[in-house]
Scaffold this motif. Structure first.
Motif, short mmCIF file in Angstrom:
data_model
loop_
_atom_site.label_atom_id
_atom_site.label_comp_id
_atom_site.label_asym_id
_atom_site.label_seq_id
_atom_site.Cartn_x
_atom_site.Cartn_y
_atom_site.Cartn_z
N ALA A 91 -17.65 14.39 28.24
CA ALA A 91 -18.65 14.56 27.18
C ALA A 91 -19.00 13.24 26.51
CB ALA A 91 -18.13 15.55 26.14
N ARG A 92 -18.03 12.31 26.47
CA ARG A 92 -18.25 11.02 25.82
C ARG A 92 -18.71 9.93 26.78
NH1 ARG A 92 -12.52 10.90 22.48
NH2 ARG A 92 -13.10 12.35 20.79
N HIS A 93 -18.89 10.28 28.04
CA HIS A 93 -19.24 9.28 29.05
C HIS A 93 -20.49 8.50 28.62
CE1 HIS A 93 -20.05 7.40 32.89
NE2 HIS A 93 -18.93 7.89 33.38
N ALA A 94 -20.39 7.19 28.69
CA ALA A 94 -21.48 6.33 28.21
C ALA A 94 -22.78 6.51 28.99
CB ALA A 94 -21.05 4.87 28.27
N LYS A 114 -16.35 16.37 48.36
CA LYS A 114 -15.29 17.39 48.29
C LYS A 114 -14.29 17.06 47.19
CE LYS A 114 -15.37 19.03 53.10
NZ LYS A 114 -14.64 19.09 54.39
N HIS A 115 -13.91 15.78 47.10
CA HIS A 115 -12.99 15.36 46.04
C HIS A 115 -13.59 15.63 44.67
CE1 HIS A 115 -9.40 13.55 47.72
NE2 HIS A 115 -10.10 12.87 48.61
N LEU A 116 -14.88 15.28 44.53
CA LEU A 116 -15.54 15.45 43.25
C LEU A 116 -15.61 16.92 42.84
CD1 LEU A 116 -16.90 13.48 41.23
CD2 LEU A 116 -19.08 14.08 42.27
N ARG A 117 -15.94 17.79 43.79
CA ARG A 117 -16.00 19.22 43.51
C ARG A 117 -14.63 19.76 43.12
NH1 ARG A 117 -20.53 21.92 44.61
NH2 ARG A 117 -22.16 20.85 45.81
N ALA A 118 -13.60 19.30 43.81
CA ALA A 118 -12.24 19.76 43.52
C ALA A 118 -11.81 19.32 42.12
CB ALA A 118 -11.27 19.22 44.57
N ILE A 119 -12.13 18.08 41.77
CA ILE A 119 -11.75 17.55 40.45
C ILE A 119 -12.46 18.31 39.34
CG2 ILE A 119 -11.97 15.54 38.92
CD1 ILE A 119 -11.54 13.78 41.45
N TYR A 120 -13.78 18.48 39.48
CA TYR A 120 -14.57 19.10 38.40
C TYR A 120 -14.42 20.61 38.34
CZ TYR A 120 -16.65 14.92 36.52
OH TYR A 120 -16.82 13.72 35.86
N ALA A 121 -13.85 21.19 39.36
CA ALA A 121 -13.61 22.64 39.33
C ALA A 121 -12.42 23.00 38.43
CB ALA A 121 -13.35 23.15 40.75
N LYS A 122 -11.57 22.03 38.12
CA LYS A 122 -10.38 22.31 37.32
C LYS A 122 -10.13 21.25 36.26
CE LYS A 122 -7.49 20.23 40.94
NZ LYS A 122 -6.30 20.40 41.80
N VAL A 166 -22.60 18.56 39.90
CA VAL A 166 -21.20 18.26 40.22
C VAL A 166 -20.93 16.81 39.84
CG1 VAL A 166 -19.48 18.07 42.03
CG2 VAL A 166 -21.14 19.92 42.10
N GLY A 167 -19.88 16.60 39.06
CA GLY A 167 -19.57 15.26 38.60
C GLY A 167 -20.12 14.95 37.22
N GLY A 168 -20.80 15.93 36.61
CA GLY A 168 -21.29 15.75 35.26
C GLY A 168 -22.72 15.26 35.18
N ALA A 169 -23.31 15.41 34.00
CA ALA A 169 -24.70 15.03 33.77
C ALA A 169 -24.93 13.55 34.01
CB ALA A 169 -25.11 15.39 32.34
N GLN A 170 -23.87 12.75 33.87
CA GLN A 170 -24.03 11.30 34.04
C GLN A 170 -24.32 10.90 35.48
OE1 GLN A 170 -21.26 12.82 33.11
NE2 GLN A 170 -19.54 12.18 34.39
N MET A 220 -24.73 24.88 25.06
CA MET A 220 -23.93 23.70 25.38
C MET A 220 -24.04 23.38 26.85
SD MET A 220 -20.35 24.23 23.26
CE MET A 220 -19.61 22.72 23.91
N LEU A 221 -24.10 22.11 27.17
CA LEU A 221 -23.96 21.71 28.55
C LEU A 221 -22.54 22.02 29.01
CD1 LEU A 221 -25.94 18.36 28.73
CD2 LEU A 221 -26.48 20.48 29.89
N GLU A 222 -22.40 22.25 30.28
CA GLU A 222 -21.15 22.73 30.88
C GLU A 222 -19.94 21.88 30.51
OE1 GLU A 222 -19.46 23.52 35.42
OE2 GLU A 222 -21.55 22.93 35.07
N ASN A 223 -20.10 20.57 30.44
CA ASN A 223 -18.98 19.68 30.15
C ASN A 223 -19.04 19.07 28.75
OD1 ASN A 223 -17.74 19.89 32.77
ND2 ASN A 223 -19.43 18.67 33.56
N ALA A 224 -19.86 19.66 27.88
CA ALA A 224 -19.92 19.20 26.49
C ALA A 224 -18.74 19.79 25.71
CB ALA A 224 -21.24 19.63 25.86
N ILE A 225 -18.52 19.25 24.51
CA ILE A 225 -17.46 19.76 23.64
C ILE A 225 -18.03 19.97 22.24
CG2 ILE A 225 -15.58 18.70 24.94
CD1 ILE A 225 -15.49 16.52 22.71
#
Length: 318
Positions: free
Chosen positions: A63-66, A45-53, A268-272, A215-220
């Motif tokens: 996008a830069r996540h290792a 739930k926390h993860l969904r809330a964070i990535y929703a905004k 949810v939480g990114g491709a990583q 583009m992936l959803e969280n790419a820049i």
């Protein structure tokens, strides 16, 4: 071990508690399965809330996540019978740009992408994904080869930008990027570009002038990094979070501006967090776009590609 970003700390704390519970040998009356299920649900739930905004600056960090899947990961998962090709036939082989022939769902394709590397050794080997002129000239060579053998081109973009060193300038960095963009427009085969992480400046555009730009959803994707922009405008790279807001570098902003064609959803939480799921989403998008593009005649394909990018300039000036 999973790496957490600063704004993911609440999730990190919960997941650390879950790990501690699972390692307990003496639960002292605690129902471990029930407690871990409760904490897992709370973390989700926390993860969904964070990535929703997410803010634009937070998306830059994602996008830069290792641990995001890199170009080599996509090649390994999506391309069969891959044969890497090296060198620009002029100077050297630039390992920041990888490429070669293979099959995508049975269709012969040419794959080209910028590779950052996944640990210190490979990052140094690939120069953190920042190509020199020979990297872009290698890309041109492979694109022309794809046109000669009638193979669609798939490009994967993940770079902070072209290498800004003196050696690159001496060998014609700007000219190499410009010719790479021109080659994108000249090839008589479908070209689908996908920004999988960071798309920085001309170093990204050199592989990004395609029939479809995804583009992936969280790419820049931006003409300049937020830090560099802040250094120029305010002489303070700490203002990067402010410039990230104004650069309109997120996939959502760029789609509204008509500069990209498609946003590929991430877990949810990114491709990583779930690389396999993210890569399969890219597979689906590539399949659908190629199905649309392959029946188009070469001359018409080039005409539509050219018109697409000219229209961007007209709309910006209108």
């Amino acid at each position: 071990m999973r790496q957490f970003l600063d704004f993911e700390k609440p999730v990190a704390e919960l997941e650390n508690k879950i790990d501690e519970l699972r390692q307990m040998t003496d639960p002292n009356g605690v129902n471990i399965e029930e407690e871990t299920a409760r904490l897992s649900e709370k973390a989700e739930k926390h993860l969904r809330a964070i990535y929703a905004k997410l803010t634009p600056w937070q998306k830059v960090q994602v996008a830069r996540h290792a641990q995001r899947p890199h170009t080599q990961d996509y090649v390994n998962a999506l391309i069969t019978d891959f044969t890497p090709l090296a060198g620009d036939r002029l100077f050297a082989d630039d390992k920041a740009v990888i490429g070669g022939m293979g099959r995508f769902d049975g269709t012969p394709v040419m794959v080209i992408g910028t590779e950052r590397g996944s640990d210190l050794e490979t990052r140094l080997q690939h120069n953190f994904g920042m190509a020199r002129p020979e990297g872009y000239r290698k890309a041109q060579r492979l694109m022309r080869m794809a046109g000669h053998f009638n193979m669609p081109i798939l490009t994967f973009i993940d770079t902070a930008g072209a290498w800004p060193g003196i050696d690159a300038e001496q060998r014609g960095q700007a000219e190499a990027i410009a010719r790479s963009i021109a080659t994108c427009f000249e090839v008589p085969v479908p070209l689908v570009a996908t920004v999988i992480g960071e798309g920085g400046s001309g170093g990204a555009v050199a592989l990004g002038a395609g029939d479809r730009v995804m583009m992936l959803e969280n790419a820049i994707y931006s003409v300049i990094s937020p830090e560099a922009c802040a250094s120029i405008l305010w002489r303070d790279p700490k203002q990067a979070s402010t410039t990230a807001e104004t650069l309109r570098l997120t996939a959502q902003d760029l789609q509204k501006l008509g500069l990209i064609d498609r946003i590929i959803p991430e877990p949810v939480g990114g491709a990583q967090r779930e690389p396999t799921v993210a890569i399969e989403s890219v597979r689906t998008a590539l399949t659908e776009e190629l199905k649309t593009l392959l029946p188009i005649a070469p001359a018409r394909l080039k005409e539509l590609r050219r018109e697409k990018f000219l229209a961007m300039g007209r709309e910006a000036l209108s």
